[in-house]
Design a protein around this motif. Structure first.
Motif, PDB file in Angstrom:
ATOM      1  N   SER A  13      11.649  12.490  -4.618  1.00 28.67           N
ATOM      2  CA  SER A  13      10.862  11.252  -4.681  1.00 28.67           C
ATOM      3  C   SER A  13      11.091  10.407  -3.429  1.00 28.67           C
ATOM      4  CB  SER A  13      11.179  10.451  -5.948  1.00 28.67           C
ATOM      5  OG  SER A  13      12.408   9.766  -5.880  1.00 28.67           O
ATOM      6  N   VAL A  14      12.308  10.420  -2.912  1.00 33.55           N
ATOM      7  CA  VAL A  14      12.601   9.692  -1.671  1.00 33.55           C
ATOM      8  C   VAL A  14      11.835  10.335  -0.520  1.00 33.55           C
ATOM      9  CG1 VAL A  14      14.405   9.065  -0.024  1.00 33.55           C
ATOM     10  CG2 VAL A  14      14.849   8.870  -2.481  1.00 33.55           C
ATOM     11  N   ARG A  15      11.847  11.660  -0.443  1.00 33.19           N
ATOM     12  CA  ARG A  15      11.092  12.353   0.616  1.00 33.19           C
ATOM     13  C   ARG A  15       9.594  12.080   0.483  1.00 33.19           C
ATOM     14  NH1 ARG A  15      14.859  16.194  -0.508  1.00 33.19           N
ATOM     15  NH2 ARG A  15      13.446  17.391  -1.850  1.00 33.19           N
ATOM     16  N   ARG A  16       9.097  12.083  -0.756  1.00 36.03           N
ATOM     17  CA  ARG A  16       7.677  11.818  -0.994  1.00 36.03           C
ATOM     18  C   ARG A  16       7.308  10.401  -0.532  1.00 36.03           C
ATOM     19  NH1 ARG A  16       7.808  13.893  -5.482  1.00 36.03           N
ATOM     20  NH2 ARG A  16       8.219  12.094  -6.805  1.00 36.03           N
ATOM     21  N   ALA A  17       8.134   9.438  -0.851  1.00 34.46           N
ATOM     22  CA  ALA A  17       7.873   8.055  -0.403  1.00 34.46           C
ATOM     23  C   ALA A  17       7.887   7.977   1.118  1.00 34.46           C
ATOM     24  CB  ALA A  17       8.910   7.106  -1.000  1.00 34.46           C
ATOM     25  N   THR A  18       8.866   8.625   1.730  1.00 32.93           N
ATOM     26  CA  THR A  18       8.981   8.608   3.190  1.00 32.93           C
ATOM     27  C   THR A  18       7.727   9.207   3.819  1.00 32.93           C
ATOM     28  OG1 THR A  18      11.385   8.753   3.063  1.00 32.93           O
ATOM     29  CG2 THR A  18      10.372   9.445   5.128  1.00 32.93           C
ATOM     30  N   GLN A  19       7.285  10.350   3.321  1.00 30.17           N
ATOM     31  CA  GLN A  19       6.115  11.023   3.884  1.00 30.17           C
ATOM     32  C   GLN A  19       4.827  10.262   3.580  1.00 30.17           C
ATOM     33  OE1 GLN A  19       6.670  14.843   2.105  1.00 30.17           O
ATOM     34  NE2 GLN A  19       8.012  15.566   3.744  1.00 30.17           N
ATOM     35  N   THR A  20       4.678   9.807   2.367  1.00 30.61           N
ATOM     36  CA  THR A  20       3.462   9.103   1.961  1.00 30.61           C
ATOM     37  C   THR A  20       3.248   7.833   2.774  1.00 30.61           C
ATOM     38  OG1 THR A  20       3.672   9.954  -0.290  1.00 30.61           O
ATOM     39  CG2 THR A  20       2.292   7.997   0.006  1.00 30.61           C
ATOM     40  N   LEU A  21       4.308   7.116   3.042  1.00 29.90           N
ATOM     41  CA  LEU A  21       4.193   5.822   3.716  1.00 29.90           C
ATOM     42  C   LEU A  21       4.341   5.904   5.233  1.00 29.90           C
ATOM     43  CD1 LEU A  21       6.230   3.744   1.119  1.00 29.90           C
ATOM     44  CD2 LEU A  21       3.739   3.952   1.327  1.00 29.90           C
ATOM     45  N   SER A  22       4.615   7.078   5.772  1.00 26.70           N
ATOM     46  CA  SER A  22       4.886   7.196   7.209  1.00 26.70           C
ATOM     47  C   SER A  22       3.706   6.789   8.073  1.00 26.70           C
ATOM     48  CB  SER A  22       5.333   8.611   7.561  1.00 26.70           C
ATOM     49  OG  SER A  22       4.287   9.529   7.345  1.00 26.70           O
ATOM     50  N   THR A  23       2.492   7.116   7.689  1.00 27.01           N
ATOM     51  CA  THR A  23       1.347   6.743   8.525  1.00 27.01           C
ATOM     52  C   THR A  23       1.022   5.257   8.402  1.00 27.01           C
ATOM     53  OG1 THR A  23      -0.161   7.450   6.776  1.00 27.01           O
ATOM     54  CG2 THR A  23       0.305   9.043   8.526  1.00 27.01           C
ATOM     55  N   ARG A  24       1.171   4.719   7.217  1.00 28.53           N
ATOM     56  CA  ARG A  24       0.884   3.291   7.017  1.00 28.53           C
ATOM     57  C   ARG A  24       1.893   2.413   7.759  1.00 28.53           C
ATOM     58  NH1 ARG A  24       0.994   1.358   1.040  1.00 28.53           N
ATOM     59  NH2 ARG A  24       0.017   3.390   0.871  1.00 28.53           N
ATOM     60  N   TYR A  25       3.134   2.872   7.832  1.00 29.81           N
ATOM     61  CA  TYR A  25       4.187   2.067   8.450  1.00 29.81           C
ATOM     62  C   TYR A  25       4.659   2.629   9.783  1.00 29.81           C
ATOM     63  CZ  TYR A  25       4.230  -0.672   4.240  1.00 29.81           C
ATOM     64  OH  TYR A  25       3.866  -1.497   3.221  1.00 29.81           O
ATOM     65  N   PHE A  57       7.436 -13.052  13.111  1.00 27.65           N
ATOM     66  CA  PHE A  57       8.189 -13.093  11.855  1.00 27.65           C
ATOM     67  C   PHE A  57       7.487 -12.298  10.748  1.00 27.65           C
ATOM     68  CE2 PHE A  57       9.759 -15.034   7.908  1.00 27.65           C
ATOM     69  CZ  PHE A  57      11.118 -14.992   8.121  1.00 27.65           C
ATOM     70  N   SER A  58       6.187 -12.485  10.626  1.00 27.87           N
ATOM     71  CA  SER A  58       5.469 -11.787   9.546  1.00 27.87           C
ATOM     72  C   SER A  58       5.457 -10.276   9.759  1.00 27.87           C
ATOM     73  CB  SER A  58       4.044 -12.323   9.404  1.00 27.87           C
ATOM     74  OG  SER A  58       3.300 -12.045  10.560  1.00 27.87           O
ATOM     75  N   HIS A  59       5.561  -9.827  11.000  1.00 30.53           N
ATOM     76  CA  HIS A  59       5.637  -8.382  11.273  1.00 30.53           C
ATOM     77  C   HIS A  59       7.026  -7.843  10.948  1.00 30.53           C
ATOM     78  CE1 HIS A  59       1.720  -8.405  13.127  1.00 30.53           C
ATOM     79  NE2 HIS A  59       2.087  -9.429  13.859  1.00 30.53           N
ATOM     80  N   ASP A  60       8.017  -8.691  11.075  1.00 33.84           N
ATOM     81  CA  ASP A  60       9.402  -8.263  10.880  1.00 33.84           C
ATOM     82  C   ASP A  60       9.747  -7.992   9.420  1.00 33.84           C
ATOM     83  OD1 ASP A  60       9.801  -8.404  13.595  1.00 33.84           O
ATOM     84  OD2 ASP A  60      10.707 -10.389  13.542  1.00 33.84           O
ATOM     85  N   VAL A  61       8.913  -8.414   8.516  1.00 33.69           N
ATOM     86  CA  VAL A  61       9.170  -8.158   7.100  1.00 33.69           C
ATOM     87  C   VAL A  61       8.557  -6.839   6.629  1.00 33.69           C
ATOM     88  CG1 VAL A  61       9.468 -10.598   6.525  1.00 33.69           C
ATOM     89  CG2 VAL A  61       7.221  -9.540   6.285  1.00 33.69           C
ATOM     90  N   ALA A  62       8.078  -6.032   7.564  1.00 34.79           N
ATOM     91  CA  ALA A  62       7.426  -4.769   7.209  1.00 34.79           C
ATOM     92  C   ALA A  62       8.360  -3.823   6.455  1.00 34.79           C
ATOM     93  CB  ALA A  62       6.876  -4.087   8.455  1.00 34.79           C
ATOM     94  N   ASP A  63       9.654  -3.871   6.747  1.00 34.32           N
ATOM     95  CA  ASP A  63      10.568  -3.003   6.008  1.00 34.32           C
ATOM     96  C   ASP A  63      10.605  -3.379   4.532  1.00 34.32           C
ATOM     97  OD1 ASP A  63      11.590  -1.181   8.061  1.00 34.32           O
ATOM     98  OD2 ASP A  63      12.375  -3.017   8.959  1.00 34.32           O
ATOM     99  N   ARG A  64      10.477  -4.660   4.235  1.00 37.18           N
ATOM    100  CA  ARG A  64      10.437  -5.079   2.827  1.00 37.18           C
ATOM    101  C   ARG A  64       9.122  -4.646   2.188  1.00 37.18           C
ATOM    102  NH1 ARG A  64      10.477  -5.250  -1.684  1.00 37.18           N
ATOM    103  NH2 ARG A  64      11.472  -6.710  -3.115  1.00 37.18           N
ATOM    104  N   ASP A  65       8.029  -4.686   2.971  1.00 41.13           N
ATOM    105  CA  ASP A  65       6.754  -4.173   2.468  1.00 41.13           C
ATOM    106  C   ASP A  65       6.886  -2.691   2.113  1.00 41.13           C
ATOM    107  OD1 ASP A  65       5.308  -6.571   2.763  1.00 41.13           O
ATOM    108  OD2 ASP A  65       4.700  -6.072   4.803  1.00 41.13           O
ATOM    109  N   TRP A  66       7.543  -1.923   2.990  1.00 40.72           N
ATOM    110  CA  TRP A  66       7.739  -0.497   2.748  1.00 40.72           C
ATOM    111  C   TRP A  66       8.491  -0.297   1.432  1.00 40.72           C
ATOM    112  CZ3 TRP A  66      11.366   3.121   1.692  1.00 40.72           C
ATOM    113  CH2 TRP A  66      11.048   4.457   1.921  1.00 40.72           C
ATOM    114  N   LEU A  67       9.554  -1.045   1.243  1.00 41.76           N
ATOM    115  CA  LEU A  67      10.341  -0.924   0.016  1.00 41.76           C
ATOM    116  C   LEU A  67       9.475  -1.230  -1.212  1.00 41.76           C
ATOM    117  CD1 LEU A  67      13.601  -2.565   1.339  1.00 41.76           C
ATOM    118  CD2 LEU A  67      13.314  -0.154   0.695  1.00 41.76           C
ATOM    119  N   HIS A  68       8.649  -2.258  -1.102  1.00 38.85           N
ATOM    120  CA  HIS A  68       7.747  -2.618  -2.202  1.00 38.85           C
ATOM    121  C   HIS A  68       6.800  -1.462  -2.525  1.00 38.85           C
ATOM    122  CE1 HIS A  68       5.107  -5.167  -4.643  1.00 38.85           C
ATOM    123  NE2 HIS A  68       4.101  -4.633  -3.982  1.00 38.85           N
ATOM    124  N   ASP A  69       6.231  -0.850  -1.488  1.00 29.61           N
ATOM    125  CA  ASP A  69       5.283   0.234  -1.689  1.00 29.61           C
ATOM    126  C   ASP A  69       5.964   1.531  -2.130  1.00 29.61           C
ATOM    127  OD1 ASP A  69       3.275  -1.501  -0.985  1.00 29.61           O
ATOM    128  OD2 ASP A  69       3.087  -0.752   1.067  1.00 29.61           O
TER     129      ASP A  69
END
Length: 145
Positions: A13-25, A57-69
């Motif tokens: 599931s961790v690998r799936r999240a990493t792969q699924t979100l790689s293009t978006r992030y 600043f708003s770009h710097d929170v992208a890691d939290r967006d990734w975690l949310h997704d």
């Protein structure tokens, strides 16, 4: 509570999240790397966010967006394993930030949004006191040395 061991399904599931979100992030970063990046950003904000980067600043929170997704993609066991750590980081972030205020609004209507971290600004800043800050950062953050 005794620590649960993660199994192959959890790691998948961790690998799936990493792969699924790689293009978006724009990059392949693991759950651990995203958690560490969010922790580093929270620490930066606690110490005083550099005004030179205020408009980023708003770009710097992208890691939290990734975690949310990523959270819904992860197994329940992985989420349980990491939830307390994420909650603690989020609480630290809330403590050193304030909700942005829209022009003419007494309180931000964004406070209760799912991506609440996108609608906050740092309470302490470093850097040039003359640096222009986003107008939604009101009242203005305190400058620290």
């Amino acid at each position: 509570m005794e620590s649960e061991l993660l199994d192959a399904e959890d790691y998948a599931s961790v690998r799936r999240a990493t792969q699924t979100l790689s293009t978006r992030y724009h990059g392949v970063l693991t759950l651990n790397a995203r958690m560490e990046a969010w922790a580093e950003f929270v620490t930066d904000v606690e110490e005083g966010f550099d005004t030179m980067w205020a408009w980023e600043f708003s770009h710097d929170v992208a890691d939290r967006d990734w975690l949310h997704d990523a959270w819904p993609i992860l197994t329940e066991r992985v989420r349980r394993h990491r939830q307390a750590e994420l909650d603690a980081l989020d609480e630290r972030f809330r403590m050193v930030t304030a909700p942005v205020k829209l022009f003419g609004a007494g309180q931000s209507p964004m406070t209760g949004q799912a991506r609440w971290w996108r609608y906050r600004y740092p309470l302490k800043v470093t850097g040039d006191p003359a640096e222009q800050l986003p107008p939604t950062w009101s009242p203005a953050p305190t400058h620290v040395e």
